[in-house]
Design an enzyme around this catalytic site. Structure first.
Site, mmCIF file in Angstrom:
data_model
loop_
_atom_site.group_PDB
_atom_site.id
_atom_site.type_symbol
_atom_site.label_atom_id
_atom_site.label_comp_id
_atom_site.label_asym_id
_atom_site.label_seq_id
_atom_site.Cartn_x
_atom_site.Cartn_y
_atom_site.Cartn_z
ATOM 1 N N LYS A 28 98.924 -39.527 49.397
ATOM 2 C CA LYS A 28 99.064 -40.019 48.022
ATOM 3 C C LYS A 28 98.002 -41.077 47.746
ATOM 4 O O LYS A 28 97.340 -41.055 46.708
ATOM 5 C CB LYS A 28 100.462 -40.610 47.802
ATOM 6 C CG LYS A 28 101.538 -39.562 47.633
ATOM 7 C CD LYS A 28 102.941 -40.157 47.706
ATOM 8 C CE LYS A 28 103.977 -39.028 47.675
ATOM 9 N NZ LYS A 28 105.331 -39.477 47.987
ATOM 10 N N ASP B 118 108.394 -41.253 39.827
ATOM 11 C CA ASP B 118 109.158 -40.189 40.479
ATOM 12 C C ASP B 118 110.212 -39.599 39.534
ATOM 13 O O ASP B 118 110.767 -38.544 39.803
ATOM 14 C CB ASP B 118 109.889 -40.767 41.717
ATOM 15 C CG ASP B 118 109.307 -40.245 43.018
ATOM 16 O OD1 ASP B 118 108.544 -39.262 42.974
ATOM 17 O OD2 ASP B 118 109.615 -40.816 44.076
ATOM 18 N N GLN C 19 109.125 -44.497 48.689
ATOM 19 C CA GLN C 19 109.190 -43.269 49.479
ATOM 20 C C GLN C 19 110.597 -43.069 50.053
ATOM 21 O O GLN C 19 111.156 -43.972 50.674
ATOM 22 C CB GLN C 19 108.149 -43.343 50.607
ATOM 23 C CG GLN C 19 108.045 -42.086 51.440
ATOM 24 C CD GLN C 19 107.489 -40.890 50.676
ATOM 25 O OE1 GLN C 19 106.535 -40.998 49.917
ATOM 26 N NE2 GLN C 19 108.117 -39.738 50.867
#
Ligand code: NDP
Length: 292
Positions: free
Chosen positions: A54, A121, A98
Site C-alpha cells: 500500500k 476503508d 490494518q
C-alpha cells in the site's frame, strides 16, 4: 463457450494511472498533496506485506504515505490516540487501520473513532449507513473494485440478476448494496442458504466472497454469466479463488482470475478513495470514474 478473462491487474494499472493524473492536477492547480496513513498493530506477516505494498503504491501515485507501526501489545487507548492525531492532521486525507487487530483491542471501537471523512476503508458505521441509504459514502475498496470491473464489462447493470455469496461486512454486504444501487436484482447467499447451486444458477452476475477454495463448480454457472471471484485461498503453494476456475470459465461469459483479478483492484481503489476523500475535504470536484 470460453469466457473473457477480466484482467484485474491491467485494470488496476489504469485506475492507478487515473489516480496519479488527479494527484498531479491537485498539486499543480491547488498545491494539495493527498495523504494516506496506514496503521499496523503487531507483526502479522500477511498484514506487513499488504501495508508495504500500500505504501509503495501510494508513493508511486504521487501521494504522501505515512506508516504508523505499533507493537502487538499496544493498548486500545494508545491506538485511539494515534487515530485522533491522524484525524486532526490536515495533511492526512485517508486513514486505514490494518485488520485484524490483536484480540485485546475492540476493532469496532477503533474503526468508529476514525473521522468518517477519512475512512478510506468505508467500514465506519456512518459510511455503512450512507451506502445503505444511497447517500455519498466512502465505499469499501474490494467491492468498489468489483463494481468498477462489472461496469467496465457490462456498461449498464440495471435489471441483471446478481448473486453475492458471502455476507461479511467488508465484502458481501457492501457488494450487495452497490449492486442494488446499480438496480440489479440482488440475492445474498450464505452458509445457511438452501439449495445454493439453484440460487447461483439464476445469476447473470456471481460474486463469490466465501473463503472456501474452489467451492463454486462450473455447473452452478448460467451460461454466459459474469463471475467475480473475490476469494484468496492458499492451497499448498498456490493461490486459488472461491470458484473452480477452469470449469467456471468454460460456462461463464466473463471471469476474474485468481491471482490477478479482484486482488490488485483492492489497493488501486484504496488510492482512489484517498483522492476522493481529499477532493471532498477541500470542496473540489470528485475524480470521475473512481467512485461508486
Ligand atoms: P468471511 O469469512 O468474513 O465471510 C465468509 C462468508 O461466506 C460468510 O458470510 C459465510 O456465511 C459464507 N460462507 C461460508 N461457507 C459457506 C458455504 N458453504 N456456502 C455459502 N456461503 C458460505 O470472509 P470475507 O468476506 O472477509 O472474505 C471472503 C473471501 O474473500 C476470503 O477468501 C478472503 O480472503 C477474500 N478477500 C479478498 C480480498 C481481495 O482483496 N481480493 C479482500 C477481502 C477478502 P455465514 O455468514 O453464514 O457464516
Amino acid at each position: 463457450m470460453t469466457a473473457t478473462v477480466i484482467d484485474g491487474k491491467a485494470f488496476a494499472a489504469t485506475v492507478r494511472e487515473k489516480v496519479a493524473g488527479h494527484v498531479a492536477r491537485l498539486s499543480e492547480e491547488h498545491g494539495i498533496v493527498p495523504g494516506l496513513a496506514v496503521v499496523l498493530v503487531g507483526e502479522d506477516p500477511a498484514s506487513e506485506v499488504y501495508v508495504r505494498s500500500k505504501g509503495k503504491q501510494t508513493v508511486a501515485a504521487g501521494m504522501k504515505s505515512v506508516e504508523r507501526k505499533l507493537a502487538a501489545d499496544t493498548s486500545e487507548s494508545k491506538l485511539l490516540e494515534v487515530v485522533a492525531e491522524l484525524n486532526a492532521d490536515p495533511t492526512i486525507h485517508g486513514i486505514l487501520v490494518q485488520l485484524p487487530l490483536p484480540p485485546h483491542i475492540d476493532a469496532e471501537a477503533v474503526i468508529n473513532a476514525i473521522d468518517p471523512a477519512k475512512d478510506v476503508d468505508g467500514f465506519h458505521i456512518l459510511n455503512v449507513g450512507r451506502l445503505g441509504t444511497g447517500q455519498k459514502a466512502m465505499v469499501p475498496c474490494t467491492p468498489l473494485g468489483c463494481l468498477m470491473m462489472l461496469r467496465d464489462h457490462h456498461g449498464d447493470l440495471s435489471g441483471l440478476d446478481a448473486v453475492v455469496i458471502g455476507r461479511s461486512n467488508i465484502v458481501g454486504k457492501p457488494m450487495a448494496q452497490l449492486l442494488l444501487g446499480e438496480s440489479c436484482t440482488v440475492t445474498i447467499a450464505h452458509s445457511r442458504t438452501k439449495d445454493l447451486p439453484e440460487v447461483v444458477r439464476r445469476a447473470d452476475i456471481v460474486v463469490a466472497a466465501v473463503g472456501r477454495p474452489e467451492m463454486v463448480p462450473g455447473d452452478w454457472i448460467k451460461p454466459g454469466a459474469t463471475v467475480i471471484d473475490v476469494g484468496i485461498n492458499r492451497v499448498e503453494d498456490r493461490l486459488v479463488g472461491d470458484v473452480d476456475y477452469d470449469s467456471c470459465a468454460a460456462q461463464a461469459g466473463a471471469i476474474t482470475p485468481v491471482p490477478g483479478g479482484v486482488g490488485p483492484m483492492t489497493i488501486a481503489c484504496l488510492l482512489a478513495n484517498t483522492v476522493t476523500a481529499c477532493c471532498r475535504a477541500h470542496g473540489l470536484a470528485e475524480p470521475e470514474g473512481l467512485t461508486a
